[in-house]
Design a protein around this motif. Structure first.
Motif, PDB file in Angstrom:
ATOM      1  N   HIS A 301       6.890  -1.288  -2.398  1.00 58.03           N
ATOM      2  CA  HIS A 301       5.825  -1.723  -4.089  1.00 58.03           C
ATOM      3  C   HIS A 301       4.831  -2.716  -3.300  1.00 58.03           C
ATOM      4  O   HIS A 301       3.761  -3.001  -3.748  1.00 58.03           O
ATOM      5  CB  HIS A 301       6.816  -2.855  -4.883  1.00 58.03           C
ATOM      6  CG  HIS A 301       6.644  -3.452  -5.866  1.00 58.03           C
ATOM      7  ND1 HIS A 301       5.766  -2.919  -7.197  1.00 58.03           N
ATOM      8  CD2 HIS A 301       5.973  -4.660  -5.679  1.00 58.03           C
ATOM      9  CE1 HIS A 301       5.417  -4.231  -7.481  1.00 58.03           C
ATOM     10  NE2 HIS A 301       5.167  -4.794  -7.060  1.00 58.03           N
ATOM     11  N   GLN A 303       3.314  -2.835  -0.421  1.00 56.05           N
ATOM     12  CA  GLN A 303       2.064  -2.186  -0.145  1.00 56.05           C
ATOM     13  C   GLN A 303       0.868  -1.599  -1.220  1.00 56.05           C
ATOM     14  O   GLN A 303       0.321  -1.017  -0.916  1.00 56.05           O
ATOM     15  CB  GLN A 303       2.549  -0.813   0.728  1.00 56.05           C
ATOM     16  CG  GLN A 303       3.401  -2.091   2.287  1.00 56.05           C
ATOM     17  CD  GLN A 303       4.426  -0.255   2.857  1.00 56.05           C
ATOM     18  OE1 GLN A 303       3.970   0.883   2.411  1.00 56.05           O
ATOM     19  NE2 GLN A 303       4.105  -0.427   4.528  1.00 56.05           N
ATOM     20  N   LYS A 304       1.509  -0.613  -2.306  1.00 50.31           N
ATOM     21  CA  LYS A 304       0.928  -0.703  -3.068  1.00 50.31           C
ATOM     22  C   LYS A 304       0.083  -1.803  -3.674  1.00 50.31           C
ATOM     23  O   LYS A 304      -0.982  -1.314  -4.322  1.00 50.31           O
ATOM     24  CB  LYS A 304       2.116  -0.083  -3.739  1.00 50.31           C
ATOM     25  CG  LYS A 304       1.848   0.526  -5.366  1.00 50.31           C
ATOM     26  CD  LYS A 304       2.441   1.551  -6.005  1.00 50.31           C
ATOM     27  CE  LYS A 304       1.946   2.220  -7.641  1.00 50.31           C
ATOM     28  NZ  LYS A 304       2.881   2.825  -8.702  1.00 50.31           N
ATOM     29  N   HIS A 305       0.791  -2.972  -3.969  1.00 45.65           N
ATOM     30  CA  HIS A 305       0.445  -3.967  -4.899  1.00 45.65           C
ATOM     31  C   HIS A 305      -0.903  -4.002  -3.511  1.00 45.65           C
ATOM     32  O   HIS A 305      -2.429  -4.755  -3.864  1.00 45.65           O
ATOM     33  CB  HIS A 305       1.118  -5.214  -5.179  1.00 45.65           C
ATOM     34  CG  HIS A 305       0.298  -6.179  -5.723  1.00 45.65           C
ATOM     35  ND1 HIS A 305      -0.009  -5.948  -6.799  1.00 45.65           N
ATOM     36  CD2 HIS A 305       0.444  -7.464  -5.086  1.00 45.65           C
ATOM     37  CE1 HIS A 305      -0.248  -7.542  -7.594  1.00 45.65           C
ATOM     38  NE2 HIS A 305      -0.467  -8.190  -6.466  1.00 45.65           N
ATOM     39  N   ALA A 306      -0.946  -4.651  -2.184  1.00 43.71           N
ATOM     40  CA  ALA A 306      -2.410  -4.234  -1.447  1.00 43.71           C
ATOM     41  C   ALA A 306      -3.415  -3.647  -1.336  1.00 43.71           C
ATOM     42  O   ALA A 306      -4.192  -3.966  -1.558  1.00 43.71           O
ATOM     43  CB  ALA A 306      -1.386  -4.666   0.428  1.00 43.71           C
ATOM     44  N   GLN A 307      -2.793  -2.048  -1.535  1.00 42.01           N
ATOM     45  CA  GLN A 307      -3.511  -1.212  -1.557  1.00 42.01           C
ATOM     46  C   GLN A 307      -4.902  -1.300  -2.860  1.00 42.01           C
ATOM     47  O   GLN A 307      -5.848  -1.233  -3.212  1.00 42.01           O
ATOM     48  CB  GLN A 307      -2.908   0.264  -2.147  1.00 42.01           C
ATOM     49  CG  GLN A 307      -2.469   0.523  -0.525  1.00 42.01           C
ATOM     50  CD  GLN A 307      -1.881   1.466  -0.163  1.00 42.01           C
ATOM     51  OE1 GLN A 307      -1.332   2.238  -1.459  1.00 42.01           O
ATOM     52  NE2 GLN A 307      -1.298   2.705   0.265  1.00 42.01           N
ATOM     53  N   LYS A 308      -3.887  -1.960  -4.180  1.00 37.59           N
ATOM     54  CA  LYS A 308      -4.508  -1.967  -5.127  1.00 37.59           C
ATOM     55  C   LYS A 308      -5.549  -2.908  -5.346  1.00 37.59           C
ATOM     56  O   LYS A 308      -6.814  -3.706  -5.710  1.00 37.59           O
ATOM     57  CB  LYS A 308      -3.503  -2.268  -6.498  1.00 37.59           C
ATOM     58  CG  LYS A 308      -2.798  -1.134  -7.364  1.00 37.59           C
ATOM     59  CD  LYS A 308      -1.858  -2.118  -7.895  1.00 37.59           C
ATOM     60  CE  LYS A 308      -1.409  -0.057  -8.899  1.00 37.59           C
ATOM     61  NZ  LYS A 308      -0.608  -0.286  -9.941  1.00 37.59           N
ATOM     62  N   GLU A 309      -5.731  -4.284  -4.678  1.00 36.36           N
ATOM     63  CA  GLU A 309      -5.770  -5.808  -4.762  1.00 36.36           C
ATOM     64  C   GLU A 309      -6.920  -4.935  -2.973  1.00 36.36           C
ATOM     65  O   GLU A 309      -8.471  -5.370  -3.618  1.00 36.36           O
ATOM     66  CB  GLU A 309      -5.115  -6.433  -3.723  1.00 36.36           C
ATOM     67  CG  GLU A 309      -4.280  -7.440  -4.680  1.00 36.36           C
ATOM     68  CD  GLU A 309      -4.264  -8.424  -4.560  1.00 36.36           C
ATOM     69  OE1 GLU A 309      -3.700  -8.837  -3.261  1.00 36.36           O
ATOM     70  OE2 GLU A 309      -3.048  -8.863  -5.015  1.00 36.36           O
ATOM     71  N   GLY A 310      -6.484  -4.195  -2.703  1.00 36.23           N
ATOM     72  CA  GLY A 310      -7.872  -3.892  -1.331  1.00 36.23           C
ATOM     73  C   GLY A 310      -8.871  -2.657  -2.632  1.00 36.23           C
ATOM     74  O   GLY A 310     -10.000  -3.140  -2.340  1.00 36.23           O
ATOM     75  N   ALA A 311      -8.492  -2.289  -3.458  1.00 32.85           N
ATOM     76  CA  ALA A 311      -9.371  -0.995  -3.506  1.00 32.85           C
ATOM     77  C   ALA A 311      -9.655  -1.902  -4.889  1.00 32.85           C
ATOM     78  O   ALA A 311     -11.587  -1.397  -4.853  1.00 32.85           O
ATOM     79  CB  ALA A 311      -8.785   0.179  -4.203  1.00 32.85           C
TER      80      ALA A 311
END
Length: 312
Positions: A301, A303-311
């Motif tokens: 979760h 990692q998924k949240h961090a990827q969304k923020e990065g995008a």
């Protein structure tokens, strides 16, 4: 440069100021703190087991709620303390692995069985009472995060002790069978409670350096004496006796004299030979393994949240 840092560290400690996570500290100081705080954290987590075993068998809804709240408190204490080790660079997963593999210790007291519900009260009174004697000075320990964690822990442990004493007082006002149950429990837990402070000063390899660094404030034997002095008036008010024929008031010293615990038994338990050592570690290992999916889900979760923020 290194000499200047060490001199600053020594001056800070001697001035009764706090060492904080970003401050320079000797490797020995850091390792000593990690060992001590991790052992303390492990003890809180393992310590949930002896009393947790009685939650489903408590004699009333009130006693069940009290015991459940206490066990939850112990889990919180472990969390505070593991967090304190992380400020020193320790990894919580690594500490747990060392515990279940037998490479780190926890308090020997939790390797004794809780045979009756009276044990729940005696653990609150004597075991938490010994913990309070040992832990209140840690509120002034030289490492800031540890000292601050201990303030809340000691407040909650004091409440636990009062809960245990109230339970015993209620039982002592009951039937003869209940009073006998309390006395039997006191007989079984008194000596292990005295062992909670660690080996005699003459056999303690860490006390001298820990006191020089202001990690500890009292020696093992000094804390043990304080605990005996505190416990005797409480026992008299409760109406129980301790199983020590040498226990008596010394007018000249202004303190109680008392006998020596069985240190052979202490070391046997510390080395894994206690009644419940294998059971406690097996239970902790199973809980850790059963909870692996929760940790994996939390990481996924994050990692998924961090990827969304990065995008974004």
């Amino acid at each position: 440069m290194a000499d200047d840092l060490e001199l600053r560290f020594e001056r800070t400690v001697q001035a009764e100021s706090r060492i904080e996570p970003r401050d320079w500290m000797p490797d020995g100081y850091r390792k000593t703190l990690i060992r001590q705080i991790a052992q303390h954290a492990h003890s809180e987590i393992i310590g949930m087991q002896p009393e947790g075993n009685w939650i489903s068998r408590a004699p009333s809804l009130r006693r069940k709620a009290i015991l459940l709240a206490k066990v939850q408190d112990e889990a919180g204490h472990g969390l505070y303390l593991y967090s304190a080790t992380e400020t020193l660079g320790a990894d919580r997963e690594d500490l747990t692995t060392k515990l279940i593999e037998g490479r780190q210790k926890y308090s020997s007291i939790f390797n004794y069985p809780t045979l009756t519900f009276a044990d729940v009260g005696v653990i609150g009174w004597l075991v938490d009472g010994a913990a309070i004697c040992n832990q209140v000075p840690l509120c002034r320990t030289s490492y800031g995060p540890y000292a601050r964690a201990m303030i809340r822990i000691c407040k909650e442990e004091s409440f636990h002790q009062r809960q245990g004493y109230e339970l015993l007082m209620t039982m002592m006002r009951g039937t003869q069978q209940q009073r006998d149950m309390v006395q039997d429990s006191v007989n079984r837990w008194w000596w292990p409670a005295l062992m909670m402070f660690g080996p005699p000063d003459s056999e303690s390899t860490n006390t001298e350096q820990s006191m020089a660094w202001r990690i500890k404030r009292d020696t093992n034997d000094e804390l043990r004496q304080k605990f005996v002095n505190m416990s005797m008036p409480q026992a008299e008010a409760l109406g129980v006796t301790f199983p020590d024929p040498e226990l008596k008031w010394n007018e000249e010293r202004g303190q109680y004299d008392f006998g020596s615990p069985d240190w052979d038994e202490f070391w046997q338990v510390v080395k894994g030979g206690g009644v419940c050592n294998e059971q406690r570690i097996a239970h902790r290992r199973k809980a850790h393994e059963d909870g692996s999916w929760v940790r994996e889900a939390a990481v996924a979760h994050a990692q998924k949240h961090a990827q969304k923020e990065g995008a974004a």
